[in-house]
Design a protein around this motif. Structure first.
Motif, PDB file in Angstrom:
ATOM      1  N   GLY A 172      13.799  -8.227  -5.584  1.00  0.00           N
ATOM      2  CA  GLY A 172      14.039  -7.793  -4.202  1.00  0.00           C
ATOM      3  C   GLY A 172      15.289  -6.936  -4.108  1.00  0.00           C
ATOM      4  N   LEU A 173      15.282  -6.051  -3.131  1.00  0.00           N
ATOM      5  CA  LEU A 173      16.511  -5.325  -2.806  1.00  0.00           C
ATOM      6  C   LEU A 173      17.286  -6.190  -1.823  1.00  0.00           C
ATOM      7  N   LEU A 174      18.550  -6.450  -2.143  1.00  0.00           N
ATOM      8  CA  LEU A 174      19.360  -7.264  -1.236  1.00  0.00           C
ATOM      9  C   LEU A 174      20.189  -6.390  -0.309  1.00  0.00           C
ATOM     10  N   ARG A 176      18.530  -6.074   7.069  1.00  0.00           N
ATOM     11  CA  ARG A 176      19.699  -6.580   6.325  1.00  0.00           C
ATOM     12  C   ARG A 176      20.064  -5.695   5.139  1.00  0.00           C
ATOM     13  N   GLU A 177      19.059  -5.136   4.493  1.00  0.00           N
ATOM     14  CA  GLU A 177      19.315  -4.382   3.260  1.00  0.00           C
ATOM     15  C   GLU A 177      20.244  -3.190   3.507  1.00  0.00           C
ATOM     16  N   ILE A 178      20.199  -2.619   4.711  1.00  0.00           N
ATOM     17  CA  ILE A 178      21.026  -1.430   4.958  1.00  0.00           C
ATOM     18  C   ILE A 178      22.046  -1.689   6.068  1.00  0.00           C
ATOM     19  N   MET A 231       0.824  -1.215   0.000  1.00  0.00           N
ATOM     20  CA  MET A 231       0.000   0.000   0.000  1.00  0.00           C
ATOM     21  C   MET A 231       0.861   1.271   0.000  1.00  0.00           C
ATOM     22  N   CYS A 232       1.910   1.277   0.826  1.00  0.00           N
ATOM     23  CA  CYS A 232       2.717   2.496   0.948  1.00  0.00           C
ATOM     24  C   CYS A 232       3.595   2.718  -0.273  1.00  0.00           C
ATOM     25  N   GLY A 233       4.285   1.671  -0.711  1.00  0.00           N
ATOM     26  CA  GLY A 233       5.208   1.826  -1.835  1.00  0.00           C
ATOM     27  C   GLY A 233       4.485   2.233  -3.103  1.00  0.00           C
ATOM     28  N   ILE A 274      10.199  -1.727  -6.980  1.00  0.00           N
ATOM     29  CA  ILE A 274      10.465  -3.171  -6.997  1.00  0.00           C
ATOM     30  C   ILE A 274       9.739  -3.843  -5.834  1.00  0.00           C
ATOM     31  N   GLU A 275       9.373  -5.098  -6.053  1.00  0.00           N
ATOM     32  CA  GLU A 275       8.607  -5.851  -5.065  1.00  0.00           C
ATOM     33  C   GLU A 275       9.064  -7.312  -5.136  1.00  0.00           C
ATOM     34  N   ARG A 276       9.502  -7.834  -4.013  1.00  0.00           N
ATOM     35  CA  ARG A 276      10.077  -9.177  -4.078  1.00  0.00           C
ATOM     36  C   ARG A 276       9.026 -10.284  -4.259  1.00  0.00           C
ATOM     37  N   ASP A 291      -0.485   2.515   8.545  1.00  0.00           N
ATOM     38  CA  ASP A 291      -1.939   2.405   8.627  1.00  0.00           C
ATOM     39  C   ASP A 291      -2.597   3.288   7.556  1.00  0.00           C
ATOM     40  N   ILE A 292      -3.797   2.909   7.174  1.00  0.00           N
ATOM     41  CA  ILE A 292      -4.459   3.627   6.079  1.00  0.00           C
ATOM     42  C   ILE A 292      -4.725   5.111   6.422  1.00  0.00           C
ATOM     43  N   PRO A 293      -5.184   5.434   7.634  1.00  0.00           N
ATOM     44  CA  PRO A 293      -5.604   6.830   7.863  1.00  0.00           C
ATOM     45  C   PRO A 293      -4.530   7.885   7.596  1.00  0.00           C
ATOM     46  N   LEU A 296     -11.256  -5.699   7.317  1.00  0.00           N
ATOM     47  CA  LEU A 296     -10.313  -4.730   7.868  1.00  0.00           C
ATOM     48  C   LEU A 296     -10.870  -4.150   9.161  1.00  0.00           C
ATOM     49  N   ARG A 297      -9.950  -3.761  10.019  1.00  0.00           N
ATOM     50  CA  ARG A 297     -10.358  -3.091  11.246  1.00  0.00           C
ATOM     51  C   ARG A 297     -10.891  -1.673  10.927  1.00  0.00           C
ATOM     52  N   SER A 298     -10.268  -1.043   9.953  1.00  0.00           N
ATOM     53  CA  SER A 298     -10.562   0.357   9.650  1.00  0.00           C
ATOM     54  C   SER A 298     -11.982   0.544   9.158  1.00  0.00           C
ATOM     55  N   PRO A 299     -12.546   1.743   9.391  1.00  0.00           N
ATOM     56  CA  PRO A 299     -13.862   2.029   8.803  1.00  0.00           C
ATOM     57  C   PRO A 299     -13.771   2.098   7.281  1.00  0.00           C
TER      58      PRO A 299
HETATM   59  C1  LIG Z   1      -2.707  -8.572   9.713  1.00  0.00           C
HETATM   60  C2  LIG Z   1      -2.722  -7.106   9.473  1.00  0.00           C
HETATM   61  C3  LIG Z   1      -3.926  -6.417   9.406  1.00  0.00           C
HETATM   62  C4  LIG Z   1      -3.950  -5.034   9.204  1.00  0.00           C
HETATM   63  N1  LIG Z   1      -5.148  -4.386   9.153  1.00  0.00           N
HETATM   64  C5  LIG Z   1      -5.164  -3.042   9.014  1.00  0.00           C
HETATM   65  C6  LIG Z   1      -6.398  -2.292   8.981  1.00  0.00           C
HETATM   66  O1  LIG Z   1      -7.474  -2.837   9.096  1.00  0.00           O
HETATM   67  N2  LIG Z   1      -6.331  -0.948   8.840  1.00  0.00           N
HETATM   68  C7  LIG Z   1      -5.159  -0.281   8.715  1.00  0.00           C
HETATM   69  O2  LIG Z   1      -5.155   0.947   8.585  1.00  0.00           O
HETATM   70  N3  LIG Z   1      -4.000  -0.955   8.740  1.00  0.00           N
HETATM   71  C8  LIG Z   1      -3.962  -2.294   8.887  1.00  0.00           C
HETATM   72  N4  LIG Z   1      -2.766  -2.959   8.928  1.00  0.00           N
HETATM   73  C9  LIG Z   1      -1.541  -2.160   8.898  1.00  0.00           C
HETATM   74  C10 LIG Z   1      -1.109  -1.717   7.494  1.00  0.00           C
HETATM   75  O3  LIG Z   1      -2.179  -1.119   6.811  1.00  0.00           O
HETATM   76  C11 LIG Z   1      -0.595  -2.870   6.681  1.00  0.00           C
HETATM   77  O4  LIG Z   1       0.479  -3.482   7.332  1.00  0.00           O
HETATM   78  C12 LIG Z   1      -0.167  -2.453   5.270  1.00  0.00           C
HETATM   79  O5  LIG Z   1       0.121  -3.616   4.563  1.00  0.00           O
HETATM   80  C13 LIG Z   1       1.022  -1.520   5.313  1.00  0.00           C
HETATM   81  O6  LIG Z   1       1.434  -1.263   4.002  1.00  0.00           O
HETATM   82  P1  LIG Z   1       2.970  -1.224   3.611  1.00  0.00           P
HETATM   83  O7  LIG Z   1       3.058  -0.880   2.192  1.00  0.00           O
HETATM   84  O8  LIG Z   1       3.685  -0.407   4.618  1.00  0.00           O
HETATM   85  O9  LIG Z   1       3.499  -2.702   3.872  1.00  0.00           O
HETATM   86  P2  LIG Z   1       3.187  -4.027   3.069  1.00  0.00           P
HETATM   87  O10 LIG Z   1       1.781  -3.992   2.579  1.00  0.00           O
HETATM   88  O11 LIG Z   1       3.591  -5.145   3.954  1.00  0.00           O
HETATM   89  O12 LIG Z   1       4.139  -3.945   1.816  1.00  0.00           O
HETATM   90  C14 LIG Z   1       5.534  -4.017   1.937  1.00  0.00           C
HETATM   91  C15 LIG Z   1       6.049  -4.760   0.740  1.00  0.00           C
HETATM   92  O13 LIG Z   1       7.471  -4.659   0.686  1.00  0.00           O
HETATM   93  C16 LIG Z   1       7.980  -5.856   0.137  1.00  0.00           C
HETATM   94  N5  LIG Z   1       9.387  -5.955   0.488  1.00  0.00           N
HETATM   95  C17 LIG Z   1       9.930  -6.062   1.726  1.00  0.00           C
HETATM   96  N6  LIG Z   1      11.271  -6.103   1.658  1.00  0.00           N
HETATM   97  C18 LIG Z   1      11.590  -6.024   0.350  1.00  0.00           C
HETATM   98  C19 LIG Z   1      12.834  -6.021  -0.360  1.00  0.00           C
HETATM   99  N7  LIG Z   1      13.997  -6.102   0.273  1.00  0.00           N
HETATM  100  N8  LIG Z   1      12.803  -5.926  -1.705  1.00  0.00           N
HETATM  101  C20 LIG Z   1      11.618  -5.821  -2.373  1.00  0.00           C
HETATM  102  N9  LIG Z   1      10.418  -5.844  -1.743  1.00  0.00           N
HETATM  103  C21 LIG Z   1      10.399  -5.925  -0.402  1.00  0.00           C
HETATM  104  C22 LIG Z   1       7.113  -6.924   0.756  1.00  0.00           C
HETATM  105  O14 LIG Z   1       7.110  -8.091  -0.006  1.00  0.00           O
HETATM  106  C23 LIG Z   1       5.736  -6.245   0.805  1.00  0.00           C
HETATM  107  O15 LIG Z   1       4.907  -6.589  -0.279  1.00  0.00           O
HETATM  108  C24 LIG Z   1      -2.738  -4.332   9.090  1.00  0.00           C
HETATM  109  C25 LIG Z   1      -1.527  -5.028   9.145  1.00  0.00           C
HETATM  110  C26 LIG Z   1      -1.519  -6.400   9.329  1.00  0.00           C
HETATM  111  C27 LIG Z   1      -0.181  -7.113   9.394  1.00  0.00           C
END
Ligand SMILES: Cc1cc2nc3c(=O)[nH]c(=O)nc-3n(C[C@H](O)[C@H](O)[C@H](O)COP(=O)(O)OP(=O)(O)OC[C@H]3O[C@@H](n4cnc5c(N)ncnc54)[C@H](O)[C@@H]3O)c2cc1C
Length: 488
Positions: free
Chosen positions: A156-158, A363-365, A54-56, A74-76, A433-435, A94-97
């Motif tokens: 993946g980033l190593l 590990r990556e950094i 979601m963030c990337g 990139i995404e591993r 988190d989404i908000p 999801l927990r979120s509204p």
């Molecule tokens: C079980 C669970 C339920 C959640 N429910 C909610 C919710 O209801 N509401 C809310 O607001 N938030 C929720 N969250 C929190 C948050 O929204 C999620 O964790 C969300 O996935 C965060 O997005 P992100 O992009 O930071 O991480 P991710 O979605 O985990 O994405 C990170 C990505 O980076 C990739 N990556 C990692 N290392 C490397 C590398 N070296 N090279 C290439 N790729 C790599 C991974 O494969 C992964 O796909 C929840 C989290 C969890 C774990």
């Protein structure tokens, strides 16, 4: 099947509207960052985004909107397995509204609501209670496709190392690339890893735990748990959802243990989920930020009531409060757990204690790890002792960039931007988190834009001098360049 952007008539129509909306915003903006050539004679990437959860993906989309187009995301994992949604998340909703926005970056036709209404109508939206877990993933993939963000799955980033004023990144494909900026959008565990309990007889690295002890955020084949008695360490959301998933798959009993005397009752993060807090927290001085997040970390969030109700309804589900684990011994047939109240025997144990923030485990950094400035470096030894967990969080700059503990020792460190859970002490909950996502992704993109621009200021000013635009050519008053008087 998740992983393919599913489509129907409504979604096809919405895609057209969204693309038109993006076109009205002149998306994607023209690239304005001057080209640079690296030591390998190839064009240097302006930004390498690591992780397309979601963030990337939101950062990638934000960069394209900002006119920073020379990027790679990139995404591993393979397409459809990004983030926890289709892998280790084990809750139905999801927990979120449902009304939260973020991945859309302010474009109404890219919101979850638009996506849902396109398929189920306004009536369907009004009836929807909360977002189904896999719908959230399908929605994210849909946004990615509509905004035309190219994600390289399976890459993946190593490792990252400094290379002059650039960063050199080794990728799992065998490639080495040079980048001016790297964004680590590598998920909740991206600033550390799984948190394992510290118990005298338990070593998570010992292969004997295989098939007997799992972290709840690992891949688990729940069909192997049929008829088993399961002990779960933890009583928060993930612990309960794993217990329920095990029981629903046929486990005989799932007992969730907590040190605390009862469940945490109030989700404090809900109370700070408004623009003032989201925008302002990162601007506060260290004292305020420390005060806020040491409180937040200690408070913990209750599990969603839906998860507790899910457990309450299942035969074999129970909580055991005020019963910390003192030791855990794994053998070939099962696991013996010594608690403060007695000894228990389980067939399988699930550890639901979440993630740690510990930059020395990223590990990556690793090349930079010992010089990453942490909150421990800016608080008194008494505060650090009293808040050991908070003290391990990295001390980030305003643009989510890592900072050097000893300036000058690890050049390039400040070009790594940490866009994950590890940023909460410095920035608030803007990168997970989404908000907070809209505020966080926007702030990060603006910081990258600012840094790339200022680093190239001489070239931009030269270009400003050299720019030629014959605005008045169609009129009688056009003066060719070589005949002009003054600076223009
Ligand atoms: C079980 C669970 C339920 C959640 N429910 C909610 C919710 O209801 N509401 C809310 O607001 N938030 C929720 N969250 C929190 C948050 O929204 C999620 O964790 C969300 O996935 C965060 O997005 P992100 O992009 O930071 O991480 P991710 O979605 O985990 O994405 C990170 C990505 O980076 C990739 N990556 C990692 N290392 C490397 C590398 N070296 N090279 C290439 N790729 C790599 C991974 O494969 C992964 O796909 C929840 C989290 C969890 C774990």
């Amino acid at each position: 099947m998740v992983g393919v952007v599913e489509d129907d008539e409504g979604l096809a129509a919405l895609r057209k509207i969204a693309r038109h909306d993006l076109a009205r915003l002149n998306y994607p903006a023209a690239n304005w960052v001057p080209e640079r050539t690296g030591p390998d004679a190839k064009r240097v990437l302006d930004v390498l985004v690591v992780g397309a959860g979601m963030c990337g993906q939101t950062v990638g989309y934000g960069l394209l909107r900002e006119g920073i187009g020379n990027i790679r995301v990139i995404e591993r994992e393979t397409h459809g397995r990004e983030g926890p949604w289709n892998t280790t998340a084990r809750m139905p909703i999801l927990r979120s509204p449902k009304h939260l926005t973020g991945p859309d970056l302010g474009v109404p036709s890219l919101t979850f609501r638009a996506w849902y209404e396109a398929q189920h109508g306004l009536g369907g939206w009004e009836k929807l209670y909360k977002i189904a877990r896999l719908d959230w993933l399908k929605y994210l993939l849909w946004v990615r496709e509509v905004v035309g963000l190219k994600v390289e799955n399976g890459v993946g980033l190593l490792r990252v190392e400094p290379a002059g004023d650039l960063l050199r990144a080794d990728l799992s494909t065998g490639e080495t690339v040079h980048a001016r900026k790297i964004v680590l959008a590598n998920g909740r565990d991206g600033s550390g890893g799984f948190r394992w309990p510290s118990l005298p007889s338990f070593d998570p690295g010992n292969p004997i735990r295989r098939g007997r002890v799992f972290h709840t955020l690992e891949d688990i084949d729940f069909t192997t748990l049929v008829g088993r008695r399961i002990g779960i360490l933890g009583v928060l959301a993930t612990a309960i959802d794993n217990a329920c998933t095990a029981l629903e798959a046929g486990a005989a009993e799932a007992v969730c243990f907590a040190r605390r005397p009862h469940l945490p009752q109030v989700n404090k993060s809900k109370g700070v989920s408004f623009p003032g807090f989201q925008r302002g927290q990162g601007m506060l001085d260290d004292d305020w930020r420390w005060k806020i997040y040491t409180y937040m970390l200690a408070a913990a969030s209750p599990p969603p009531h839906e998860s507790v109700l899910r457990g309450q309804k299942l035969k074999g589900f129970s909580f055991r409060f005020a019963e910390p684990w003192l030791d855990m011994i794994v053998d070939r047939d099962g696991v013996t757990v010594k608690t403060a109240k007695g000894t228990e025997r389980f067939d399988t144990v699930l550890i639901g204690t979440g993630f740690d923030v510990d930059m020395s485990r990223v590990r990556e950094i690793a090349a930079f790890a010992t010089n990453i400035k942490l909150w421990a470096d800016v608080r008194s030894s008494g505060e650090v002792k009293a808040n050991a967990e908070a003290a391990r969080y990295p001390y980030l700059g305003r643009g989510f960039e890592l900072a050097e503990r000893i300036p000058g020792r690890t050049p390039g460190l400040g070009n790594i931007h940490l866009f994950n859970w590890g940023s909460i002490l410095s920035q608030g909950a803007l990168a997970g988190d989404i908000p907070g996502l809209f505020v966080g992704a926007t702030r990060l993109v603006q910081a990258l834009s600012h840094a790339l621009f200022t680093a190239d200021i001489e070239r931009h000013v030269q270009n400003m001098h050299a720019v030629e635009d014959p605005e008045l050519a169609p009129t009688d008053y056009f003066v060719p360049r070589d005949k002009r008087v003054g600076t223009v």
